[in-house]
Design a protein around this motif. Sequence first.
Motif, short mmCIF file in Angstrom:
data_model
loop_
_atom_site.label_atom_id
_atom_site.label_comp_id
_atom_site.label_asym_id
_atom_site.label_seq_id
_atom_site.Cartn_x
_atom_site.Cartn_y
_atom_site.Cartn_z
N ASP A 134 -6.12 -3.48 -3.84
CA ASP A 134 -4.74 -3.52 -4.30
C ASP A 134 -4.14 -2.12 -4.34
O ASP A 134 -2.97 -1.93 -3.97
CB ASP A 134 -4.68 -4.16 -5.69
N LEU A 135 -4.91 -1.14 -4.76
CA LEU A 135 -4.44 0.24 -4.75
C LEU A 135 -3.97 0.63 -3.35
O LEU A 135 -2.87 1.16 -3.17
CB LEU A 135 -5.56 1.17 -5.23
N PHE A 136 -4.80 0.34 -2.36
CA PHE A 136 -4.45 0.70 -0.99
C PHE A 136 -3.22 -0.05 -0.51
O PHE A 136 -2.33 0.51 0.14
CB PHE A 136 -5.63 0.44 -0.05
N LEU A 137 -3.15 -1.35 -0.81
CA LEU A 137 -2.00 -2.14 -0.36
C LEU A 137 -0.69 -1.61 -0.96
O LEU A 137 0.35 -1.58 -0.27
CB LEU A 137 -2.19 -3.61 -0.72
N TYR A 138 -0.72 -1.19 -2.22
CA TYR A 138 0.50 -0.63 -2.81
C TYR A 138 0.85 0.71 -2.18
O TYR A 138 2.04 1.01 -1.99
CB TYR A 138 0.35 -0.50 -4.32
N LEU A 139 -0.14 1.52 -1.84
CA LEU A 139 0.16 2.77 -1.15
C LEU A 139 0.81 2.47 0.21
O LEU A 139 1.76 3.15 0.62
CB LEU A 139 -1.11 3.59 -0.95
N ARG A 140 0.32 1.46 0.87
CA ARG A 140 0.91 1.09 2.16
C ARG A 140 2.34 0.59 1.99
O ARG A 140 3.22 0.88 2.82
CB ARG A 140 0.03 0.02 2.82
N GLU A 141 2.59 -0.14 0.91
CA GLU A 141 3.95 -0.59 0.61
C GLU A 141 4.88 0.58 0.28
O GLU A 141 6.04 0.59 0.68
CB GLU A 141 3.93 -1.59 -0.54
N LEU A 142 4.36 1.57 -0.45
CA LEU A 142 5.18 2.75 -0.73
C LEU A 142 5.55 3.46 0.57
O LEU A 142 6.69 3.93 0.72
CB LEU A 142 4.43 3.70 -1.67
N ALA A 143 4.62 3.54 1.49
CA ALA A 143 4.92 4.15 2.79
C ALA A 143 6.01 3.38 3.52
O ALA A 143 6.81 3.97 4.25
CB ALA A 143 3.65 4.22 3.64
N ARG A 144 6.07 2.09 3.30
CA ARG A 144 7.10 1.27 3.95
C ARG A 144 8.48 1.49 3.33
O ARG A 144 9.48 1.62 4.04
CB ARG A 144 6.73 -0.21 3.87
N VAL A 145 8.55 1.53 1.99
CA VAL A 145 9.87 1.54 1.34
C VAL A 145 10.47 2.93 1.18
O VAL A 145 11.67 3.07 0.94
CB VAL A 145 9.81 0.84 -0.05
N LEU A 146 9.65 3.98 1.32
CA LEU A 146 10.20 5.33 1.24
C LEU A 146 10.96 5.68 2.52
O LEU A 146 10.55 5.33 3.62
CB LEU A 146 9.08 6.36 1.04
N ARG A 147 12.05 6.38 2.34
CA ARG A 147 12.79 6.89 3.48
C ARG A 147 12.03 8.05 4.11
O ARG A 147 11.25 8.73 3.43
CB ARG A 147 14.18 7.37 3.04
N PRO A 148 12.23 8.32 5.39
CA PRO A 148 11.64 9.52 5.98
C PRO A 148 12.06 10.76 5.17
O PRO A 148 13.23 10.93 4.84
CB PRO A 148 12.24 9.54 7.39
N GLY A 149 11.09 11.58 4.83
CA GLY A 149 11.35 12.73 3.98
C GLY A 149 11.16 12.43 2.51
O GLY A 149 11.28 13.34 1.66
N GLY A 150 10.85 11.18 2.15
CA GLY A 150 10.67 10.80 0.76
C GLY A 150 9.37 11.32 0.18
O GLY A 150 8.44 11.68 0.90
N LEU A 151 9.30 11.32 -1.16
CA LEU A 151 8.14 11.83 -1.89
C LEU A 151 7.68 10.80 -2.92
O LEU A 151 8.48 10.02 -3.44
CB LEU A 151 8.47 13.13 -2.61
#
Length: 308
Positions: A134-151
């Motif tokens: 689940d930790l990994f899946l949420y990290l993958r979701e964060l990568a999806r929803v962040l805009r390019p250049g996001g933190l």
Amino acid sequence: MTDTHYRQVWDRRSADDLAALEAVDNSGSETVARATGAHTAKLVAAALDLRPQDDLLELGCGAARIGRELIDRCGHWTGVDISPNMIRVAGRRLEGHDKVRLEVLERTSLSMLDDESLDKAYSVAVLCHMDKEDLFLYLRELARVLRPGGLAYLETWNLADPVGWYRWMYEVEFWNRADHSERKDVARNQFCVTDEFRLYAERAGLDVLVVFDDSPWLQMIVGKGLDATRRDAERRRLAESRSKIAYTPLFGELFLEAIRVIYGDRHPKQALALLDDLAPGLEVELYRTLIEGLWEQDPDRYGPAPEG
């Protein structure tokens, strides 16, 4: 019966507003929650270089202990949590604030959020309560929803730190005494080491800028789609801002005292006496507030708390 889903655990622990605050970080009162929330909010804001126009996400917002302190520092704040009870408590604590969106999570997904719709994100004391999948899946979701250049700023327990190991051993001994015919607590505390946490983020599609690992917590700041120039600039900024972000050795030692109080190895009076022997400072006063709150919320266990 053992809870089998994250939602069951956190709904049960957040039956009312006070229980919700206690569940998220042992804050037994609004006073303690605001003190710890404000401290963490400053850290998160520094880690993310938070700007007034930023669209900001908190993954695992709980009772909005941190989010309440960040709403006025960003353009829009979104809080998501697996527990409908937590979301209801967060809503009550955020009454009167605009620029807010609250959502209940379904599965291990941020499906309610569009691709590349957020500038910044953070998660504190949440990933450590998940299975690694689940930790990994949420990290993958964060990568999806962040805009390019996001933190994003992310935390979990640091197994390699001496205090982190000490805290992990409570989990070991609890399981050693438990009924092994039942599943382990689904929301138990889980731990990482630096290389493991970094690997999950990198494989999820995030740029790891830094991991501060000199405390019981791994504090990782990541970006999305950063070019080499921006990546170098962010790493310089974070190095310069380290004192505003990274937990100090003293903070870890004080946290250990709080752990000992919570698990009954130390009376609050002993912990407060230790604080009295230290030089005054923000960290000392923060833990004084926390330990006094622990005493006040459980007089049957510790005896009457001192007046004033």
